[in-house]
Motif scaffolding. Structure first.
Motif, short mmCIF file in Angstrom:
data_model
loop_
_atom_site.label_atom_id
_atom_site.label_comp_id
_atom_site.label_asym_id
_atom_site.label_seq_id
_atom_site.Cartn_x
_atom_site.Cartn_y
_atom_site.Cartn_z
N THR A 1 0.83 -1.19 0.00
CA THR A 1 0.00 0.00 0.00
C THR A 1 0.87 1.25 0.00
O THR A 1 2.07 1.20 0.29
N LEU A 2 0.24 2.38 -0.34
CA LEU A 2 0.96 3.65 -0.28
C LEU A 2 1.39 3.95 1.14
O LEU A 2 2.52 4.42 1.38
N ALA A 3 0.51 3.67 2.12
CA ALA A 3 0.88 3.89 3.52
C ALA A 3 2.08 3.04 3.91
O ALA A 3 2.92 3.47 4.71
N GLY A 4 2.17 1.82 3.37
CA GLY A 4 3.32 0.96 3.66
C GLY A 4 4.61 1.55 3.13
O GLY A 4 5.66 1.48 3.78
N THR A 5 4.56 2.13 1.93
CA THR A 5 5.75 2.77 1.37
C THR A 5 6.18 3.97 2.21
O THR A 5 7.37 4.15 2.50
N LEU A 6 5.20 4.77 2.63
CA LEU A 6 5.52 5.91 3.49
C LEU A 6 6.03 5.45 4.85
O LEU A 6 6.93 6.06 5.42
N ALA A 7 5.46 4.36 5.37
CA ALA A 7 5.90 3.83 6.66
C ALA A 7 7.34 3.34 6.59
O ALA A 7 8.12 3.50 7.54
N GLU A 8 7.72 2.74 5.46
CA GLU A 8 9.09 2.25 5.30
C GLU A 8 10.09 3.42 5.32
O GLU A 8 11.18 3.31 5.90
N GLN A 9 9.71 4.53 4.71
CA GLN A 9 10.57 5.70 4.75
C GLN A 9 10.67 6.27 6.16
O GLN A 9 11.76 6.64 6.62
N GLN A 10 9.55 6.32 6.85
CA GLN A 10 9.56 6.84 8.22
C GLN A 10 10.31 5.91 9.17
O GLN A 10 10.87 6.36 10.17
N LEU A 11 10.31 4.61 8.87
CA LEU A 11 10.99 3.64 9.73
C LEU A 11 12.48 3.95 9.80
O LEU A 11 13.08 3.96 10.89
N LYS A 12 13.10 4.22 8.66
CA LYS A 12 14.53 4.53 8.64
C LYS A 12 14.81 5.83 9.39
O LYS A 12 15.77 5.93 10.17
N THR A 13 13.96 6.82 9.18
CA THR A 13 14.17 8.11 9.85
C THR A 13 14.03 7.98 11.36
O THR A 13 14.85 8.51 12.13
N ASN A 14 13.00 7.27 11.81
CA ASN A 14 12.76 7.13 13.25
C ASN A 14 13.82 6.26 13.92
O ASN A 14 14.18 6.51 15.08
N GLU A 15 14.31 5.25 13.23
CA GLU A 15 15.38 4.44 13.80
C GLU A 15 16.65 5.26 13.99
O GLU A 15 17.35 5.11 15.00
N ARG A 16 16.94 6.13 13.03
CA ARG A 16 18.12 6.99 13.16
C ARG A 16 17.95 7.96 14.34
O ARG A 16 18.86 8.11 15.17
N ASP A 17 16.79 8.60 14.42
CA ASP A 17 16.54 9.53 15.53
C ASP A 17 16.55 8.80 16.86
O ASP A 17 17.06 9.33 17.87
N PHE A 18 15.99 7.60 16.88
CA PHE A 18 15.95 6.82 18.12
C PHE A 18 17.37 6.49 18.60
O PHE A 18 17.67 6.61 19.79
N THR A 19 18.23 6.12 17.68
CA THR A 19 19.61 5.78 18.04
C THR A 19 20.37 7.01 18.52
O THR A 19 21.11 6.96 19.51
#
Length: 432
Positions: free
Chosen positions: A260-278
């Protein structure tokens, strides 16, 4: 002349009379007849003053009858037109009903009467194709949730356009209409069903996209809430709780359907949030890991201290205590040098290693005392057997007894064998 004056004066408000007057005026314009001309003719054809009275009355009566006859004809024509327009419209409506038993005879006799339905079918097919193509492009090539929303609207319009197309017209080709116009709706039943399947598939995609977008919106709210809690957390425990919520929301991003489109957007946000979290929680998480190791080490140390109370203990119990201290030391050694809790871990490590050394000493003392007591008991048994022999002498007896006493004196206080060793030592001294 009386009716003409009534129309011109407008004294009669009847709407039917007004419509008849309007039609009468239209007929007068088309066919050159007017009440004014009739009046002029009446004036021009008035009785000749030179004629006799009987001749004048005859001419006037004949002219009045002719005028009344013309007015009646006009009214009949107007009434026929009033009734004919709605009647003709009704006949056209019936002829365009979606029933082959009605349309087929009409198409052979008067095909132009079916023009409204042909135009409607042509427009419906064009709209169905256009909206289907637009919705497919918007949904399958979507770049934002707005595209999905617009695509859902186009899907609904396409479905309505297909619903307006009568099934009976599939493969139907009106010869007279298609001879003059380009009939775009010449498709088969299979093509019609395929169009419906396409719309159904797009509707399902819109439903899935909507659910995935709702899921993504909820996760984004949880991420924002966790970040805010982390920023305003007053202590380490509150920060650790915010970190746990943050990590849970990040894990949920990976669960959004990737097709889904939301899944594609979620995948992009996943990388960003993992970086911020670290970046933001790396030191805190690392310190939390060090604190957890220290807390585990303290649990083993506490258990070891409780077990070692009220000595003396057997060698087996001292071995258990040694194992507990060793487990505590192993936990502290896992805290790395770059961990903020490293200094605290090293402080406790020195303390626990000292305690372990004490336990090892006590264990060795207990083992040696047990071995010495066991050896002394064996020598005492040998001494008793020696005294029962005829060849025994007092000097040899005293030498063996002193060896036993020396062995018993090696048993240290604080061991389980010390008490029994002291009793045997007193007994030996009395035998010297």
């Amino acid at each position: 002349m009386g009716r003409s004056s009534n129309h011109s004066g407008g004294s009669n408000p009847d709407p039917i009379q007004a419509k008849l007057a309007a039609l009468e005026q239209e007929l007068e314009q088309k066919y050159g007849f007017s009440s004014t001309q009739a009046q002029n003719q009446n004036q021009n054809n008035s009785p000749d003053p030179s004629a006799t009275p009987s001749q004048g009355r005859s001419q006037g009566a004949s002219k009045n009858k002719s005028q009344n006859f013309n007015v009646s004809i006009a009214r009949w024509v107007a009434a026929i037109l009033l009734l004919g327009v709605p009647l003709g419209a009704g006949l056209i409506w019936v002829a365009n009903l979606p029933y082959p038993m009605v349309r087929k005879p009409v198409s052979k006799v008067a095909p132009l009467l079916l023009l409204p339905s042909y135009l409607k079918m042509d427009r419906g097919y064009r709209e169905a194709i256009r909206y289907t193509e637009q919705s497919d492009q918007l949904i399958n090539q979507a770049t934002s949730p707005a595209d999905i929303g617009l695509g859902a609207e186009k899907v609904e319009l396409a479905q309505n356009a297909l619903d307006d197309l009568p099934v009976w017209f599939l493969g139907y080709q009106p010869e007279y209409y298609c001879r003059w116009f380009d009939c775009q709706w010449r498709f088969t039943v299979d093509e019609f069903e395929q169009a419906r399947k396409t719309i159904g598939r797009l509707e399902a995609q819109v439903f899935q996209e909507s659910n995935a977008q709702t899921q993504l919106n909820q996760i984004e709210q949880e991420l924002t809430r966790a970040k805010q809690q982390f920023q305003i957390a007053p202590d380490l425990a509150a920060k650790q709780q915010a970190i746990a919520s943050w990590q849970t929301a990040i894990d949920q991003l990976a669960a959004v359907p990737r097709e889904t489109l939301a899944g594609t957007l979620a995948e992009q946000q996943l990388k960003t949030n993992e970086r911020d979290f670290t970046n933001l929680t790396g030191g805190i998480s690392q310190r939390a890991g060090g604190n957890n190791l220290i807390a585990a080490a303290m649990q083993f140390a506490m258990q070891a201290a409780q077990t070692s109370q009220n000595p003396p203990h057997s060698a087996l119990q001292w071995q258990q205590i040694k194992t507990l201290w060793q487990e505590a030391i192993d936990r502290l050694k896992q805290v790395q040098a770059d961990n903020p809790a490293y200094l605290e871990a090293q402080k406790k490590l020195a303390e626990y290693q000292a305690n372990l050394g004490t336990v090892q000493t006590r264990l060795q003392m207990e083992q040696e005392a047990a071995d010495a007591l066991q050896s002394a008991k064996g020598d005492i048994a040998d001494l008793q057997r020696f005294t029962e022999t005829e060849s025994s002498n007092l000097g040899e007896y005293n030498r063996k007894l002193r060896q036993i006493m020396n062995q018993l004196e090696t048993i240290q206080p604080g061991t389980t064998a010390y008490g029994e060793a002291q009793q045997l030592l007193q007994f030996a001294r009395k035998r010297l």
